[in-house]
Write a protein that holds these residues in place. Structure first.
Motif, PDB file in Angstrom:
ATOM      1  N   TRP A 204       0.824  -1.215   0.000  1.00 40.36           N
ATOM      2  CA  TRP A 204       0.000   0.000   0.000  1.00 40.36           C
ATOM      3  C   TRP A 204       0.855   1.261   0.000  1.00 40.36           C
ATOM      4  N   ALA A 205       1.954   1.254   0.730  1.00 39.63           N
ATOM      5  CA  ALA A 205       2.844   2.422   0.745  1.00 39.63           C
ATOM      6  C   ALA A 205       3.377   2.713  -0.650  1.00 39.63           C
ATOM      7  N   ASP A 206       3.751   1.664  -1.369  1.00 34.30           N
ATOM      8  CA  ASP A 206       4.251   1.831  -2.736  1.00 34.30           C
ATOM      9  C   ASP A 206       3.167   2.369  -3.671  1.00 34.30           C
ATOM     10  N   GLU A 207       1.946   1.877  -3.504  1.00 32.31           N
ATOM     11  CA  GLU A 207       0.851   2.319  -4.368  1.00 32.31           C
ATOM     12  C   GLU A 207       0.443   3.765  -4.067  1.00 32.31           C
ATOM     13  N   TRP A 208       0.456   4.156  -2.804  1.00 28.61           N
ATOM     14  CA  TRP A 208       0.163   5.547  -2.476  1.00 28.61           C
ATOM     15  C   TRP A 208       1.239   6.477  -3.034  1.00 28.61           C
ATOM     16  N   GLN A 209       2.472   6.003  -3.076  1.00 26.68           N
ATOM     17  CA  GLN A 209       3.540   6.789  -3.702  1.00 26.68           C
ATOM     18  C   GLN A 209       3.239   7.003  -5.182  1.00 26.68           C
ATOM     19  N   GLN A 210       2.738   5.975  -5.856  1.00 22.28           N
ATOM     20  CA  GLN A 210       2.345   6.122  -7.260  1.00 22.28           C
ATOM     21  C   GLN A 210       1.247   7.175  -7.418  1.00 22.28           C
ATOM     22  N   ILE A 211       0.292   7.174  -6.498  1.00 25.62           N
ATOM     23  CA  ILE A 211      -0.790   8.154  -6.562  1.00 25.62           C
ATOM     24  C   ILE A 211      -0.257   9.564  -6.401  1.00 25.62           C
ATOM     25  N   ARG A 212       0.646   9.768  -5.453  1.00 27.00           N
ATOM     26  CA  ARG A 212       1.195  11.112  -5.252  1.00 27.00           C
ATOM     27  C   ARG A 212       1.950  11.591  -6.487  1.00 27.00           C
ATOM     28  N   GLU A 213       2.709  10.691  -7.099  1.00 27.08           N
ATOM     29  CA  GLU A 213       3.480  11.072  -8.290  1.00 27.08           C
ATOM     30  C   GLU A 213       2.576  11.364  -9.481  1.00 27.08           C
ATOM     31  N   SER A 214       1.477  10.604  -9.614  1.00 27.15           N
ATOM     32  CA  SER A 214       0.580  10.777 -10.755  1.00 27.15           C
ATOM     33  C   SER A 214      -0.319  11.998 -10.621  1.00 27.15           C
ATOM     34  N   ASN A 215      -0.527  12.457  -9.373  1.00 23.74           N
ATOM     35  CA  ASN A 215      -1.499  13.525  -9.140  1.00 23.74           C
ATOM     36  C   ASN A 215      -0.875  14.781  -8.555  1.00 23.74           C
ATOM     37  N   GLU A 216       0.421  14.913  -8.677  1.00 22.42           N
ATOM     38  CA  GLU A 216       1.106  16.081  -8.124  1.00 22.42           C
ATOM     39  C   GLU A 216       0.596  17.367  -8.766  1.00 22.42           C
ATOM     40  N   GLY A 217       0.188  18.313  -7.917  1.00 20.88           N
ATOM     41  CA  GLY A 217      -0.214  19.621  -8.418  1.00 20.88           C
ATOM     42  C   GLY A 217      -1.627  19.721  -8.938  1.00 20.88           C
ATOM     43  N   ASN A 218      -2.465  18.712  -8.694  1.00 21.36           N
ATOM     44  CA  ASN A 218      -3.831  18.775  -9.229  1.00 21.36           C
ATOM     45  C   ASN A 218      -4.829  19.400  -8.258  1.00 21.36           C
ATOM     46  N   GLY A 219      -4.363  19.819  -7.069  1.00 19.77           N
ATOM     47  CA  GLY A 219      -5.232  20.549  -6.152  1.00 19.77           C
ATOM     48  C   GLY A 219      -5.992  19.706  -5.151  1.00 19.77           C
ATOM     49  N   VAL A 220      -5.904  18.385  -5.221  1.00 24.52           N
ATOM     50  CA  VAL A 220      -6.599  17.510  -4.281  1.00 24.52           C
ATOM     51  C   VAL A 220      -5.664  17.188  -3.117  1.00 24.52           C
ATOM     52  N   LEU A 221      -6.212  17.255  -1.886  1.00 24.54           N
ATOM     53  CA  LEU A 221      -5.417  16.924  -0.709  1.00 24.54           C
ATOM     54  C   LEU A 221      -5.143  15.421  -0.692  1.00 24.54           C
ATOM     55  N   ILE A 222      -3.900  15.056  -0.888  1.00 29.51           N
ATOM     56  CA  ILE A 222      -3.514  13.651  -1.004  1.00 29.51           C
ATOM     57  C   ILE A 222      -2.798  13.215   0.273  1.00 29.51           C
ATOM     58  N   PRO A 223      -3.220  12.124   0.883  1.00 34.11           N
ATOM     59  CA  PRO A 223      -2.533  11.649   2.094  1.00 34.11           C
ATOM     60  C   PRO A 223      -1.148  11.112   1.772  1.00 34.11           C
ATOM     61  N   ASN A 224      -0.313  11.016   2.808  1.00 30.28           N
ATOM     62  CA  ASN A 224       1.043  10.516   2.609  1.00 30.28           C
ATOM     63  C   ASN A 224       1.062   9.038   2.251  1.00 30.28           C
ATOM     64  N   GLY A 225       0.087   8.288   2.791  1.00 28.13           N
ATOM     65  CA  GLY A 225       0.062   6.850   2.521  1.00 28.13           C
ATOM     66  C   GLY A 225       1.116   6.075   3.272  1.00 28.13           C
ATOM     67  N   THR A 226       1.698   6.691   4.317  1.00 27.21           N
ATOM     68  CA  THR A 226       2.794   6.050   5.052  1.00 27.21           C
ATOM     69  C   THR A 226       2.537   6.095   6.564  1.00 27.21           C
ATOM     70  N   PRO A 227       1.497   5.419   7.040  1.00 27.56           N
ATOM     71  CA  PRO A 227       1.241   5.422   8.483  1.00 27.56           C
ATOM     72  C   PRO A 227       2.382   4.747   9.240  1.00 27.56           C
ATOM     73  N   VAL A 228       2.779   5.335  10.344  1.00 26.94           N
ATOM     74  CA  VAL A 228       3.910   4.854  11.132  1.00 26.94           C
ATOM     75  C   VAL A 228       3.408   3.925  12.235  1.00 26.94           C
ATOM     76  N   PHE A 229       4.062   2.778  12.363  1.00 23.21           N
ATOM     77  CA  PHE A 229       3.697   1.790  13.384  1.00 23.21           C
ATOM     78  C   PHE A 229       4.150   2.291  14.743  1.00 23.21           C
ATOM     79  N   LEU A 230       3.178   2.486  15.644  1.00 24.10           N
ATOM     80  CA  LEU A 230       3.465   2.986  16.979  1.00 24.10           C
ATOM     81  C   LEU A 230       3.719   1.853  17.961  1.00 24.10           C
ATOM     82  N   GLY A 231       3.082   0.703  17.718  1.00 26.70           N
ATOM     83  CA  GLY A 231       3.253  -0.438  18.609  1.00 26.70           C
ATOM     84  C   GLY A 231       2.014  -1.301  18.631  1.00 26.70           C
ATOM     85  N   TYR A 232       2.028  -2.293  19.512  1.00 26.37           N
ATOM     86  CA  TYR A 232       0.890  -3.201  19.631  1.00 26.37           C
ATOM     87  C   TYR A 232       0.435  -3.265  21.078  1.00 26.37           C
ATOM     88  N   VAL A 233      -0.813  -3.658  21.255  1.00 28.36           N
ATOM     89  CA  VAL A 233      -1.402  -3.828  22.580  1.00 28.36           C
ATOM     90  C   VAL A 233      -1.922  -5.247  22.678  1.00 28.36           C
TER      91      VAL A 233
END
Length: 325
Positions: free
Chosen positions: A191-220
């Motif tokens: 998913w991180a790789d695919e979100w990177q593709q989205i950011r590259e394909s849609n750069e500058g089009n005015g839509v708020l694009i998420p980073n696509g890179t959620p950071v693992f905080l830990g487990y419970v």
């Protein structure tokens, strides 16, 4: 700047909703302004938080459930409805879940490839929940958004996790939870790789694009039984409980470290939440956290003490999240 934290595991029945509900209340009582967003179409968080009457109101055509919010995008007739969440306690808000949110899953799946190719209308579909949450952050001056996700690796969770800053995995001490981390780790990298593709394909089009890179905080670690007059799990639960740390490091941490999606720490175990057994029905019926339940909710004897002291199980986890904020 507000942070967005998803509570996520592709294995169900691990107590994630109960966990999220309780830490949200504790953070709000520390003065943090918190929004809970129910993105699990089972709606357990919603039924824990508000009355049946309030749920039915949220599901009305002009309601503020998560599906009613994004419905214009689902229907292809406009952008999301700007309806504010419900305030359920001072500093604590809820965007109610909706059974119909499952309908949005197919729409997200159908438009993923075209969004990666640069289609602006399809990108708006993929990012609508992220954009709505950002709108809430700005309008409510939030400190934290907590998102409850369903137990799957589908298109909806891909979209929501893509817009999250962090995620926590609630995990049970059983075989299926441990095996599930393998699939989860693989998917997060893809998913991180695919979100990177989205950011590259849609750069500058005015839509708020998420980073696509959620950071693992830990487990419970959740839903285990504890030993009487001692700390820790019963011996039976330890069979798998003692394997959790190594398996999470292998399947999650080691895969996400190379793509910078891990907070560096020695121990990713954020805490242990035991099985509260019969206290949970009292809590659900009262629409209150376990630690708020007393004789007024029907508890008696040792149950009252156990309920009151249950807050201690969440303290370390809440401290960690508070530091991240």
């Amino acid at each position: 700047m507000a942070k967005t934290l998803s509570i996520f595991n592709n294995k169900g029945g691990v107590g994630k909703t109960t966990y999220m509900y309780h830490i949200a209340h504790l953070l709000a009582r520390r003065g943090r302004k918190v929004l809970m967003v129910d993105c699990d179409s089972q709606c357990n968080l919603t039924s824990y938080s508000i009355s049946i009457e309030d749920i039915e109101t949220a599901w009305q055509p002009d309601g503020n459930s998560i599906f009613r919010i994004i419905e214009p995008v689902y229907e292809g007739i406009g952008d999301f409805n700007q309806h504010l969440p419900i305030e359920i306690e001072n500093n604590l808000f809820l965007t109610p879940g909706d059974l119909n949110l499952s309908l949005f899953e197919d729409r997200l799946g159908d438009t993923w490839n075209s969004a990666k190719g640069g289609s602006r209308p399809d990108l708006r579909i993929q990012t609508v929940i992220h954009r709505y949450i950002n709108w809430c952050i700005n309008n409510l001056d939030l400190d934290l958004v907590l998102i409850d996700l369903g137990p799957n690796l589908g298109a909806l969770n891909r979209a929501v996790l893509g817009g999250s800053d962090f995620f926590i995995i609630p995990i049970a001490a059983d075989l299926f939870s441990l095996r599930g981390t393998d699939n989860l780790g693989n998917k997060l990298v893809i998913w991180a790789d695919e979100w990177q593709q989205i950011r590259e394909s849609n750069e500058g089009n005015g839509v708020l694009i998420p980073n696509g890179t959620p950071v693992f905080l830990g487990y419970v670690v959740q839903q285990h039984n504890v030993r009487n007059n001692a700390e820790g799990m019963t011996r039976g639960w330890q069979i798998f409980g003692n394997q959790i740390s190594n398996i999470v490091n292998q399947n999650i941490v080691n895969r996400l470290q190379p793509i910078n999606q891990v907070i560096e720490r020695d121990d990713y175990n954020l805490g242990q939440i035991p099985n509260f057994h019969s206290l949970i029905p009292y809590s659900l019926n009262a629409l209150k956290p376990v630690f708020d339940c007393t004789h007024r909710e029907g508890l008696n004897g040792a149950h009252i003490t156990t309920a009151r002291e249950s807050v201690n199980h969440f303290t370390e986890i809440v401290d960690t999240i508070d530091d991240v904020i």
